[in-house]
Design a protein around this motif. Structure first.
Motif, PDB file in Angstrom:
ATOM      1  N   GLY A  98       0.186  14.938   5.433  1.00 55.72           N
ATOM      2  CA  GLY A  98      -0.521  14.026   6.334  1.00 55.72           C
ATOM      3  C   GLY A  98      -0.327  12.563   6.029  1.00 55.72           C
ATOM      4  O   GLY A  98      -1.093  11.721   6.515  1.00 55.72           O
ATOM      5  N   LYS A  99       0.711  12.205   5.242  1.00 48.50           N
ATOM      6  CA  LYS A  99       0.925  10.798   4.877  1.00 48.50           C
ATOM      7  C   LYS A  99       1.174   9.929   6.109  1.00 48.50           C
ATOM      8  O   LYS A  99       0.616   8.835   6.236  1.00 48.50           O
ATOM      9  CB  LYS A  99       2.128  10.687   3.916  1.00 48.50           C
ATOM     10  CG  LYS A  99       1.980  11.469   2.625  1.00 48.50           C
ATOM     11  CD  LYS A  99       3.109  11.176   1.649  1.00 48.50           C
ATOM     12  CE  LYS A  99       4.488  11.580   2.176  1.00 48.50           C
ATOM     13  NZ  LYS A  99       4.625  13.022   2.401  1.00 48.50           N
TER      14      LYS A  99
ATOM     15  N   ILE B 124       0.865  -1.176   0.000  1.00 54.68           N
ATOM     16  CA  ILE B 124       0.000   0.000   0.000  1.00 54.68           C
ATOM     17  C   ILE B 124       0.904   1.230   0.000  1.00 54.68           C
ATOM     18  O   ILE B 124       1.756   1.376   0.869  1.00 54.68           O
ATOM     19  CB  ILE B 124      -0.928   0.019   1.222  1.00 54.68           C
ATOM     20  CG1 ILE B 124      -1.871  -1.180   1.185  1.00 54.68           C
ATOM     21  CG2 ILE B 124      -1.692   1.324   1.304  1.00 54.68           C
ATOM     22  CD1 ILE B 124      -2.709  -1.343   2.446  1.00 54.68           C
ATOM     23  N   LEU B 125       0.723   2.110  -0.974  1.00 53.79           N
ATOM     24  CA  LEU B 125       1.543   3.309  -1.101  1.00 53.79           C
ATOM     25  C   LEU B 125       0.702   4.551  -0.856  1.00 53.79           C
ATOM     26  O   LEU B 125      -0.395   4.688  -1.416  1.00 53.79           O
ATOM     27  CB  LEU B 125       2.170   3.393  -2.496  1.00 53.79           C
ATOM     28  CG  LEU B 125       3.346   2.456  -2.793  1.00 53.79           C
ATOM     29  CD1 LEU B 125       3.728   2.548  -4.266  1.00 53.79           C
ATOM     30  CD2 LEU B 125       4.537   2.794  -1.913  1.00 53.79           C
ATOM     31  N   VAL B 126       1.209   5.450  -0.015  1.00 50.18           N
ATOM     32  CA  VAL B 126       0.576   6.747   0.225  1.00 50.18           C
ATOM     33  C   VAL B 126       1.528   7.811  -0.296  1.00 50.18           C
ATOM     34  O   VAL B 126       2.709   7.830   0.074  1.00 50.18           O
ATOM     35  CB  VAL B 126       0.285   6.960   1.721  1.00 50.18           C
ATOM     36  CG1 VAL B 126      -0.306   8.338   1.963  1.00 50.18           C
ATOM     37  CG2 VAL B 126      -0.658   5.886   2.247  1.00 50.18           C
TER      38      VAL B 126
ATOM     39  N   THR C 205       5.541   5.299   1.909  1.00 47.64           N
ATOM     40  CA  THR C 205       5.197   6.583   1.293  1.00 47.64           C
ATOM     41  C   THR C 205       6.173   6.908   0.171  1.00 47.64           C
ATOM     42  O   THR C 205       7.302   6.421   0.136  1.00 47.64           O
ATOM     43  CB  THR C 205       5.234   7.729   2.323  1.00 47.64           C
ATOM     44  OG1 THR C 205       6.593   7.965   2.724  1.00 47.64           O
ATOM     45  CG2 THR C 205       4.396   7.417   3.536  1.00 47.64           C
ATOM     46  N   LEU C 206       5.699   7.745  -0.751  1.00 50.42           N
ATOM     47  CA  LEU C 206       6.515   8.278  -1.838  1.00 50.42           C
ATOM     48  C   LEU C 206       6.166   9.745  -2.022  1.00 50.42           C
ATOM     49  O   LEU C 206       5.061  10.184  -1.690  1.00 50.42           O
ATOM     50  CB  LEU C 206       6.227   7.535  -3.147  1.00 50.42           C
ATOM     51  CG  LEU C 206       6.999   6.245  -3.461  1.00 50.42           C
ATOM     52  CD1 LEU C 206       6.462   5.646  -4.759  1.00 50.42           C
ATOM     53  CD2 LEU C 206       8.479   6.509  -3.588  1.00 50.42           C
TER      54      LEU C 206
ATOM     55  N   ILE D 263      -2.906   2.418  -4.201  1.00 47.49           N
ATOM     56  CA  ILE D 263      -2.150   3.666  -4.166  1.00 47.49           C
ATOM     57  C   ILE D 263      -3.113   4.789  -3.788  1.00 47.49           C
ATOM     58  O   ILE D 263      -4.236   4.871  -4.316  1.00 47.49           O
ATOM     59  CB  ILE D 263      -1.500   3.992  -5.526  1.00 47.49           C
ATOM     60  CG1 ILE D 263      -0.637   2.826  -6.005  1.00 47.49           C
ATOM     61  CG2 ILE D 263      -0.650   5.257  -5.423  1.00 47.49           C
ATOM     62  CD1 ILE D 263      -0.044   3.026  -7.378  1.00 47.49           C
ATOM     63  N   GLU D 264      -2.658   5.628  -2.871  1.00 48.99           N
ATOM     64  CA  GLU D 264      -3.469   6.779  -2.441  1.00 48.99           C
ATOM     65  C   GLU D 264      -2.609   8.031  -2.456  1.00 48.99           C
ATOM     66  O   GLU D 264      -1.448   8.008  -2.014  1.00 48.99           O
ATOM     67  CB  GLU D 264      -4.007   6.539  -1.029  1.00 48.99           C
ATOM     68  CG  GLU D 264      -4.931   7.634  -0.515  1.00 48.99           C
ATOM     69  CD  GLU D 264      -4.285   8.517   0.547  1.00 48.99           C
ATOM     70  OE1 GLU D 264      -4.899   9.533   0.919  1.00 48.99           O
ATOM     71  OE2 GLU D 264      -3.162   8.196   0.983  1.00 48.99           O
ATOM     72  N   ALA D 265      -3.129   9.099  -3.030  1.00 49.76           N
ATOM     73  CA  ALA D 265      -2.469  10.404  -3.000  1.00 49.76           C
ATOM     74  C   ALA D 265      -3.340  11.346  -2.190  1.00 49.76           C
ATOM     75  O   ALA D 265      -4.577  11.259  -2.237  1.00 49.76           O
ATOM     76  CB  ALA D 265      -2.262  10.948  -4.409  1.00 49.76           C
TER      77      ALA D 265
END
Length: 583
Positions: A330-331, A321-323, A418-419, A448-450
């Motif tokens: 707020g990641k 899971i990538l944020v 995170t990225l 993936i969430e931005a």
């Protein structure tokens, strides 16, 4: 102990036949090599008892001996000297008269300790002798009664302190020689004010003639007050002591942390960063309030469809899971909220972070430290050998870390990380650009969430407004499209039914005149499907992946999510525009 005093003490011990020349030479040699105090080593080596040594020192150096077991210490004095310093040097304040502070010490000839006390407290220090065991007992009794310093203040604080209030108090403290150490009260008041005003950061910035204090509230820096230059050193030194930092070093950056209790239920951590600047050292205190971790994703601002996507992803025993988002979006809070939901005795959860922001009971947390070779990649390899169920990596910064993390997500671990990318789809191309094989990305990543943070409108003073055509043109959206976005949020059960109503910020006492109170997230979230995996393997551009997610998966981009929340009256169109200017 300086050489002249040491020589006087040695001569007295030899004259009274309490030690031999060989014993003194051995102790002095060992003490110099280990950097330890001469007097304490005499006692520890059994050359002389503590009582006899104190008797010699009292006679030769005219220094009184105090029996703390027969002396009652005022707990209020503990506010003058921090507990960490008292324990470090084995000392405790016993009385105060005017500008002089009497301190009981087990080693009253420790010049470094005396200098540190004088710098911190602005008092002249009068040392007296006391047995080490008695001092340690007194420390436990006195500091347990007085700590933590902020308890009780919150209960009686009914309103937010103003800059004038604190500046007036500073001037009173500086002019009143009988008051407690100014730095202690000033810092307590400053922290209390910051917490009451919901600040996320406290900035202390030395200027040429003043010490400026600013609070970051809802993502914006607001100047609170300016302190006199003459208390700058005392304030900054006390903050370094509270944070466990070296107060003798001001030439290089330092990082530390401390914690305090606002009341019996609320404990607040502070992460402290010290940076040398032209007029001293800038100190930034990051407020880490653990109560933020217990809130759900819905209270972070996510709509139900986004929350369902997260729930589906974390149900899987493996995958990544990538944020994504810029710094300050707020990641970390999102990832910690997910970890908090996963945290139970049946799961082995491990994190590697730089720095460890929130310390969570039941989770193994590792602090990355590249200076000693503990990088994200090195630490990740080590912690994977301990068979974790869930792994959180603070940030994927290089190809090596990315490769290890993606492979771990294929072999039975759920990996969160995170990225730094502008949108969700760009995270895929970012990993490929790092050198990770596309097939590995396609096989590993599940969600993936931005996200971005926008300020929430103050519910007490917001005013309805009809959005002008010029503003809508900037969004490249019509009122009809806004109504459709509002309807989608309505259908998802995310907002109250009805027509979209836009509001603008006004300002009142409740929001300190800003028109906003608190922040919320706007997000775009999508689960990886088979078609996206095919696009990843084919090295498709991020816009192609995003277009498929919008058309086939119903992805609502960041700006669209922001517009939905503006149409629901939760934030303003201006906030959405500012947060999504690069979209």
């Amino acid at each position: 102990m300086n050489n002249s005093i040491k020589d006087r003490l040695c001569k007295a011990l030899l004259a009274k036949k309490l030690a031999t020349r060989q014993q003194l030479a051995d102790v002095q040699s060992d003490g110099d090599a280990a950097g330890r105090r001469f007097a304490r080593l005499l006692i520890e080596r059994g050359v002389i008892s503590e009582e006899k040594l104190f008797a010699v020192m009292a006679e030769e150096l005219n220094m009184p001996v105090l029996s703390l077991s027969k002396y009652r210490i005022d707990p209020e004095l503990a506010n003058i000297i921090p507990e960490r310093l008292a324990r470090q040097y084995t000392l405790i304040p016993v009385s105060k008269l005017g500008d002089r502070l009497v301190v009981a010490m087990s080693d009253p000839l420790n010049i470094v300790a005396l200098d540190d006390l004088k710098m911190l407290t602005d008092y002249a220090i009068d040392p007296v002798l006391a047995q080490e065991a008695e001092i340690r007992r007194a420390i436990e009794q006195v500091y347990n009664q007085s700590a933590p310093s902020l308890q009780g203040q919150a209960a009686g604080q009914s309103s937010v302190l103003t800059a004038t209030d604190l500046d007036t108090e500073v001037q009173r403290l500086l002019s009143d020689e009988t008051s407690e150490a100014p730095a202690v009260k000033v810092i307590n008041m400053m922290i209390m004010e910051a917490l009451l005003r919901r600040a996320s950061d406290i900035h202390l910035e030395p200027l040429s003639k003043e010490l400026r204090v600013r609070f970051r509230i809802d993502g914006r820096l607001i100047e609170s007050h300016r302190l006199p230059k003459q208390i700058q050193n005392a304030v900054l030194t006390r903050l370094k002591i509270m944070s466990g930092l070296d107060i003798a070093e001001w030439r290089v950056p330092q990082d530390g942390r401390f914690k305090t209790k606002l009341d019996k239920q609320q404990e607040v951590d502070f992460r402290v960063s010290v940076l040398p600047v032209t007029y001293g050292a800038k100190v930034v205190l990051r407020v880490l309030d653990k109560k933020n971790l217990s809130i759900g994703l819905d209270q972070l601002g996510f709509f139900p469809e986004s929350i369902e996507a997260f729930k589906e992803a974390i149900k899987r025993p493996y995958g990544m899971i990538l944020v994504t988002g810029p710094t300050g979006s707020g990641k970390s809070t999102t990832l910690y909220s997910v970890l908090n939901q996963l945290n139970n005795p049946g799961k082995h959860i491990t994190t590697i972070e730089d720095p460890v922001e929130y310390q969570i009971e039941g989770i193994t947390q590792v602090q990355a430290n590249p200076d000693i070779g503990l990088s994200f990649a090195t630490g990740l390899r080590a912690l994977l050998r301990q068979s974790p169920d869930v792994v959180m990596i603070g940030e994927i910064r290089d190809a090596e870390t990315a490769d290890i993390a993606l492979k771990a997500s294929l072999t039975g671990q759920l990996v969160l990380s995170t990225l730094h990318t502008n949108d969700a789809a760009s995270a895929i191309t970012r990993l490929v650009d790092m050198g990770v094989e596309p097939f590995l990305v396609a096989s590993s990543v599940t969600l993936i969430e931005a996200q971005r943070l926008v300020r929430k409108l103050c519910s007490k003073c917001r005013t309805p407004v009809a959005p002008g055509k010029e503003l809508l043109d900037q969004f490249e959206v019509s009122l009809t499209q806004l109504q459709r976005l509002h309807a989608s949020a309505d259908a998802a059960g995310a907002i109250a039914p009805g027509k979209p109503t836009f509001y603008q910020a006004v300002g009142c006492h409740a929001c300190n005149g800003t028109g906003y109170r608190g922040r919320m997230g706007i997000a775009e979230v999508f689960l990886i499907d088979e078609r996206i995996r095919e696009l990843i393997v084919a090295k498709a551009q991020s816009w192609q992946i995003k277009q498929h997610a919008i058309e086939r998966l119903g992805l609502i981009p960041l700006r669209g999510d922001g517009l939905r929340k503006a149409a629901a009256g939760l934030t303003s169109l201006e906030e959405v525009m500012q947060a999504t200017t690069e979209e």
